[in-house]
Scaffold this motif. Structure first.
Motif, PDB file in Angstrom:
ATOM      1  N   THR A  88       0.638  -1.103   0.085  1.00 28.67           N
ATOM      2  CA  THR A  88      -0.159  -0.007   0.016  1.00 28.67           C
ATOM      3  C   THR A  88       0.773   1.197  -0.105  1.00 28.67           C
ATOM      4  N   VAL A  89       0.702   2.208  -0.928  1.00 29.17           N
ATOM      5  CA  VAL A  89       1.487   3.440  -0.870  1.00 29.17           C
ATOM      6  C   VAL A  89       0.358   4.582  -0.770  1.00 29.17           C
ATOM      7  N   ALA A  90       0.619   5.654   0.012  1.00 28.51           N
ATOM      8  CA  ALA A  90      -0.144   6.614   0.172  1.00 28.51           C
ATOM      9  C   ALA A  90       0.379   7.861  -0.129  1.00 28.51           C
ATOM     10  N   VAL A  91      -0.545   8.577  -1.089  1.00 25.28           N
ATOM     11  CA  VAL A  91      -0.051   9.724  -1.673  1.00 25.28           C
ATOM     12  C   VAL A  91      -0.641  10.816  -0.798  1.00 25.28           C
ATOM     13  N   ILE A  92      -0.158  11.690  -0.104  1.00 21.63           N
ATOM     14  CA  ILE A  92      -0.506  12.960   0.255  1.00 21.63           C
ATOM     15  C   ILE A  92      -0.433  14.141  -0.389  1.00 21.63           C
ATOM     16  N   ASP A  93      -1.419  14.641  -0.827  1.00 21.02           N
ATOM     17  CA  ASP A  93      -1.306  15.812  -1.813  1.00 21.02           C
ATOM     18  C   ASP A  93      -2.599  16.462  -1.951  1.00 21.02           C
ATOM     19  N   THR A  94      -2.653  16.789  -3.340  1.00 22.98           N
ATOM     20  CA  THR A  94      -4.161  17.435  -3.551  1.00 22.98           C
ATOM     21  C   THR A  94      -5.004  16.406  -3.754  1.00 22.98           C
ATOM     22  N   ALA A 151      -5.117   7.845  -1.351  1.00 22.34           N
ATOM     23  CA  ALA A 151      -4.799   9.202  -1.558  1.00 22.34           C
ATOM     24  C   ALA A 151      -5.609   9.918  -0.253  1.00 22.34           C
ATOM     25  N   TYR A 152      -4.744  11.005   0.116  1.00 25.31           N
ATOM     26  CA  TYR A 152      -5.253  11.955   1.432  1.00 25.31           C
ATOM     27  C   TYR A 152      -5.062  13.280   0.824  1.00 25.31           C
ATOM     28  N   LYS A 153      -6.020  13.915   0.745  1.00 30.53           N
ATOM     29  CA  LYS A 153      -6.160  15.401   0.359  1.00 30.53           C
ATOM     30  C   LYS A 153      -5.835  16.308   1.652  1.00 30.53           C
ATOM     31  N   ILE A 154      -4.757  17.095   1.395  1.00 26.20           N
ATOM     32  CA  ILE A 154      -4.490  18.197   2.126  1.00 26.20           C
ATOM     33  C   ILE A 154      -4.635  19.796   1.808  1.00 26.20           C
ATOM     34  N   THR A 155      -4.574  19.600   0.644  1.00 26.48           N
ATOM     35  CA  THR A 155      -4.796  21.070   0.090  1.00 26.48           C
ATOM     36  C   THR A 155      -5.437  21.273  -1.097  1.00 26.48           C
ATOM     37  N   ALA A 156      -5.904  22.434  -1.676  1.00 27.91           N
ATOM     38  CA  ALA A 156      -6.438  22.726  -2.909  1.00 27.91           C
ATOM     39  C   ALA A 156      -5.857  23.905  -3.601  1.00 27.91           C
ATOM     40  N   GLN A 157      -5.866  24.100  -4.820  1.00 30.14           N
ATOM     41  CA  GLN A 157      -5.400  25.270  -5.567  1.00 30.14           C
ATOM     42  C   GLN A 157      -6.367  26.471  -5.189  1.00 30.14           C
TER      43      GLN A 157
END
Length: 448
Positions: free
Chosen positions: A60-66, A142-148
């Motif tokens: 399992t790979v986690a992408v913490i990003d938008t 995927a874990y969202k922590i910001t937005a444009q």
């Protein structure tokens, strides 16, 4: 804290560094024949041959990003789960934390990072080839922590990032990508790691490493000698972008925190245009944000191929099989390319289980300290009435000697570099050259 938008794909918090003179370029290699269409990393990493052996299944790979645009056809067939509401309070169907049609651009960065990890490389937008990832068999969360723009997590930025890291660890992620950084308003060098000691985000990354999770970060795109935060944190794998000609992209970060370099320049990626064209247009993009998922995928492939290996042993194999760009012996860590350019075929072919169970990316003088990164001991339950197991002699059973660990050697340090064990024995590396589909290069941009 404030965020800074770079160009094209960069919608995450930007890494910025003081404008210092660029370091000398590394030793050049022949330009990959597929450099022009942005798929050169496929042949450079030997994805065809490697993925015939392992695709990252079971990791399992986690992408913490938008946010992610899960409606993008490039994801078809991939195992992707978007965590929609833990860290931001806005979602729309098929999206992870986006506001609506007017803000779909806020999902570009996270979508691009995720695709370079898990993209099957089959169907893309409008019948075009899809983005191909390094480890298409992993389970990606995927874990969202910001937005444009619109509703973002900027008011609780640091805590949101910490919450996401903790959640990823709890959800079983063995690899976490952090393709963003916290700095200033862009007019000064990014804050040093020391300025973030004790913050929620810092502490969460420490806990992740204590739990044996590999954390992949990216050096500042603007170069200099400050990696930024969290890239400068001890034990994380700090990545720089490699060009198709085998040099580090300029301007580059140089310093003791640099871990490895990986393809990240002129990579085929979705482009930012007026909505909705940016979900159907492909072009060339550059930046450490593209190199980070390459390394995350490489680590996941090794973990999948060698499930008995610990995370630290996999990192030992990553360091030992990477190729220094300045001619230093393999296993030597330098300020200009870390342990060197990742060699995916050699990494996957290397059995890490005989290597030391220590993180080679931990420096004695780094923050957090090596002692702070040690696994946290958990109390084992005890039962006073449980009889002790009989010894081999008492039971009459024979004893079996523990297997000898794989033979290793240590490279001599050069220029104060850090060495890791080198593998003794030949490794046959097969690389197949594949031609990528023709794609129109809309623009060349550098992602954060």
């Amino acid at each position: 804290m404030r965020s800074r938008r770079k160009a094209a794909l960069a919608v995450a918090l930007a890494l910025v560094a003081a404008p210092l003179a660029a370091a000398p370029a590394a030793l050049a290699a022949p330009v990959d024949p597929n450099a022009g269409d942005g798929t050169w990393y496929v042949s450079s990493l030997g994805l065809d041959a490697v993925q015939a052996t392992t695709t990252g299944a079971g990791v399992t790979v986690a992408v913490i990003d938008t946010g992610l645009n899960l409606l993008q056809p490039d994801f078809a067939g991939a195992d992707v789960t978007a965590v929609p509401t833990l860290f931001c309070d806005v979602t729309v169907p098929g999206m992870s934390g986006t506001v609506g049609d007017a803000d779909l651009g806020g999902a570009l960065h996270g979508t691009g990072v995720a695709l370079l990890v898990v993209g099957p490389g089959q169907q893309g937008a409008g019948g075009q080839p899809g983005i191909r990832g390094v480890a298409p068999g992993v389970a990606l969360r995927a874990y969202k922590i910001t937005a444009q723009q619109g509703a973002s997590c900027s008011d609780r930025e640091n805590q949101a990032q910490a919450d996401a890291v903790d959640a990823a660890v709890a959800d079983g992620a063995r690899v976490i990508t952090l393709a963003f950084g916290i700095g200033t308003d862009g007019t000064e060098a990014p804050a040093a790691v020391a300025d973030h000691v004790g913050s929620a985000f810092y502490d969460a990354i420490v806990r992740a490493q204590q739990a044996g999770v590999v954390v992949i970060t990216g050096a500042a795109n603007d170069g200099g000698d400050v990696a930024g935060f969290p890239a400068g944190m001890n034990g994380t794998v700090t990545v720089e972008a490699l060009t198709a000609s085998g040099t580090v992209d300029q301007p580059q970060y140089t310093g003791p925190d640099l871990g490895v370099v990986a393809p990240g320049t002129d990579i085929r990626m979705l482009q930012e245009e007026t909505f909705p064209e940016y979900w159907s247009t492909y072009g060339l993009t550059s930046g450490t944000s593209l190199a980070i998922p390459m390394v995350a995928g490489a680590v996941a492939l090794s973990m999948s191929a060698w499930p008995e290996a610990t995370s630290n042993q996999v990192l030992q194999a990553l360091a030992a099989t990477s190729r220094p760009l300045d001619g230093s012996p393999a296993g030597t860590r330098t300020a200009t390319s870390g342990f060197g350019s990742i060699d995916l075929a050699a990494l996957v072919a290397t059995d890490p289980t005989g290597l030391p169970d220590t993180n080679p990316f931990v420096r004695a003088d780094g923050l957090p300290s090596p002692a702070e990164l040690e696994p946290v001991a958990t109390a084992e339950p005890t039962t006073a009435t449980t009889p002790a197991e009989p010894t081999a002699e008492e039971s009459g059973e024979g004893t079996t000697a523990a297997p000898e660990p794989s033979e290793t050697a240590t490279a001599e340090p050069e220029d104060g570099g850090t060495n890791v064990p080198l593998l003794v024995g030949g490794i046959v590396v097969g690389v197949l050259l594949v031609g990528g589909g023709v794609v129109v290069a809309v623009r060349r941009s550098r992602a954060s």
